[in-house]
Design an enzyme around this catalytic site. Structure first.
Site, PDB file in Angstrom:
ATOM      1  N   HIS A  42       1.036  -1.087   0.112  1.00  0.00           N
ATOM      2  CA  HIS A  42      -0.011   0.081  -0.141  1.00  0.00           C
ATOM      3  C   HIS A  42       0.777   1.156   0.290  1.00  0.00           C
ATOM      4  O   HIS A  42       0.587   2.130  -0.648  1.00  0.00           O
ATOM      5  CB  HIS A  42      -1.305   0.109   1.492  1.00  0.00           C
ATOM      6  CG  HIS A  42      -1.801   0.857   1.395  1.00  0.00           C
ATOM      7  ND1 HIS A  42      -2.718   1.640   0.988  1.00  0.00           N
ATOM      8  CD2 HIS A  42      -1.547   2.371   1.933  1.00  0.00           C
ATOM      9  CE1 HIS A  42      -3.207   2.745   1.508  1.00  0.00           C
ATOM     10  NE2 HIS A  42      -2.695   2.885   1.836  1.00  0.00           N
ATOM     11  N   GLU A  43       2.122   1.307   1.377  1.00  0.00           N
ATOM     12  CA  GLU A  43       2.417   2.710   0.857  1.00  0.00           C
ATOM     13  C   GLU A  43       3.558   2.352  -0.192  1.00  0.00           C
ATOM     14  O   GLU A  43       3.695   3.667  -0.574  1.00  0.00           O
ATOM     15  CB  GLU A  43       3.649   2.211   2.295  1.00  0.00           C
ATOM     16  CG  GLU A  43       2.982   2.831   3.802  1.00  0.00           C
ATOM     17  CD  GLU A  43       1.677   3.449   4.258  1.00  0.00           C
ATOM     18  OE1 GLU A  43       2.263   4.576   2.806  1.00  0.00           O
ATOM     19  OE2 GLU A  43       1.032   3.113   4.498  1.00  0.00           O
ATOM     20  N   HIS A  64       1.819   4.485  -2.638  1.00  0.00           N
ATOM     21  CA  HIS A  64       1.896   5.938  -3.261  1.00  0.00           C
ATOM     22  C   HIS A  64       2.896   6.351  -3.319  1.00  0.00           C
ATOM     23  O   HIS A  64       3.061   7.614  -4.497  1.00  0.00           O
ATOM     24  CB  HIS A  64       2.102   6.399  -1.811  1.00  0.00           C
ATOM     25  CG  HIS A  64       0.205   6.555  -0.681  1.00  0.00           C
ATOM     26  ND1 HIS A  64      -0.455   6.948  -0.901  1.00  0.00           N
ATOM     27  CD2 HIS A  64       0.128   5.853   0.371  1.00  0.00           C
ATOM     28  CE1 HIS A  64      -1.334   6.629  -0.342  1.00  0.00           C
ATOM     29  NE2 HIS A  64      -0.657   6.259   0.955  1.00  0.00           N
ATOM     30  N   HIS A 119       3.355   8.797  -6.804  1.00  0.00           N
ATOM     31  CA  HIS A 119       4.241   9.916  -6.894  1.00  0.00           C
ATOM     32  C   HIS A 119       4.980   9.820  -7.961  1.00  0.00           C
ATOM     33  O   HIS A 119       4.869  10.979  -9.071  1.00  0.00           O
ATOM     34  CB  HIS A 119       4.483   9.398  -5.645  1.00  0.00           C
ATOM     35  CG  HIS A 119       5.256  11.033  -5.820  1.00  0.00           C
ATOM     36  ND1 HIS A 119       6.852  11.560  -5.155  1.00  0.00           N
ATOM     37  CD2 HIS A 119       5.742  13.055  -5.858  1.00  0.00           C
ATOM     38  CE1 HIS A 119       7.817  12.517  -4.786  1.00  0.00           C
ATOM     39  NE2 HIS A 119       6.773  13.338  -5.415  1.00  0.00           N
TER      40      HIS A 119
END
Length: 228
Positions: free
Chosen positions: A97-98, A101, A105
């Site tokens: 999940h991280e 991100h 980006h």
């Protein structure tokens, strides 16, 4: 403070507690589901970044629990110690999940870009907005504009919670799609990761609902003062 707001606030607090409790129990459950591939959260994260062609993001360990986050300013995926070192479905879900991100980006995902622009505003606003709102209510008859200023500032924080929703859901969708397409997890592990991320996302939904309800409450006070 009106009784109807107290009822709504109480309901939201109860719902928030239920979701948080459910999330905690889900992560405890899936933390016991050890990955058949034997990979740690850090290894999962590093592979997802590599598979997405991201070479300028570091995966690091950060102290505490539920401290996992992606920092776009220094391009680091920060994983809590339990996620970084452990080899279970919950750790895999959070790590991926991280990294979702980080992928956002790298491609310039518009909702993440908007949220990043709001961060400095919200950081400053959150330190003062409650005091301005309280003072605005106390001075509603003499200086109603103060409450209006507080409402405008609080609206920015509410917008932040709303913008956060597509950012978090998209990151989870990217994580789950990668885990499945790359056959990183077994069917049982994949189902556990999906369930864990589903409940994590619901905490952001509760936060957004609570912020919207609070904003509407302050607006109703200001509108009522203008009619009187």
């Amino acid at each position: 403070m009106r009784i109807d707001y107290l009822i709504i606030a109480g309901a939201i607090m109860l719902f928030s507690w239920l979701v948080s409790s459910k999330l905690k129990s889900k992560f405890e459950l899936y933390s016991k589901l050890q990955l058949r591939n034997g990979m740690s959260g850090a290894e999962i994260a590093e592979k997802m970044l590599a598979d997405n062609g991201i070479t300028d993001v570091r995966v690091i360990s950060t102290p505490g629990q539920l401290t996992d986050h992606y920092n776009p300013s220094d391009k680091t995926v920060n994983l809590s110690e339990a996620v970084y070192n452990h080899r279970n479905a919950a750790a895999a879900a959070v790590a991926a999940h991280e990294c979702g991100h980080a992928v956002q980006h790298s491609i310039g995902y518009e909702w993440l870009t908007l949220r990043s622009k709001l961060v400095p505003i919200v950081s400053v606003a959150s330190n003062y907005v409650q005091w301005i709102l309280i003072a605005g209510i106390l001075m509603i008859n003499a200086f109603p504009q103060l409450l209006l200023i507080g409402i405008i500032i609080f609206a920015a924080t509410t917008l932040f919670t709303i913008v956060t929703l597509p950012v978090e859901y998209d990151a989870s969708n990217r994580a789950l799609a990668w885990l499945e397409n790359k056959h990183m997890l077994t069917k049982e592990e994949q189902a556990g990761a999906k369930d864990a991320l589903k409940w994590a996302a619901r905490t952001y939904v509760v936060a957004a609902i609570g912020s919207i309800a609070t904003l509407l409450y302050y607006i109703s006070i200001y509108s009522g003062s203008r009619r009187n």
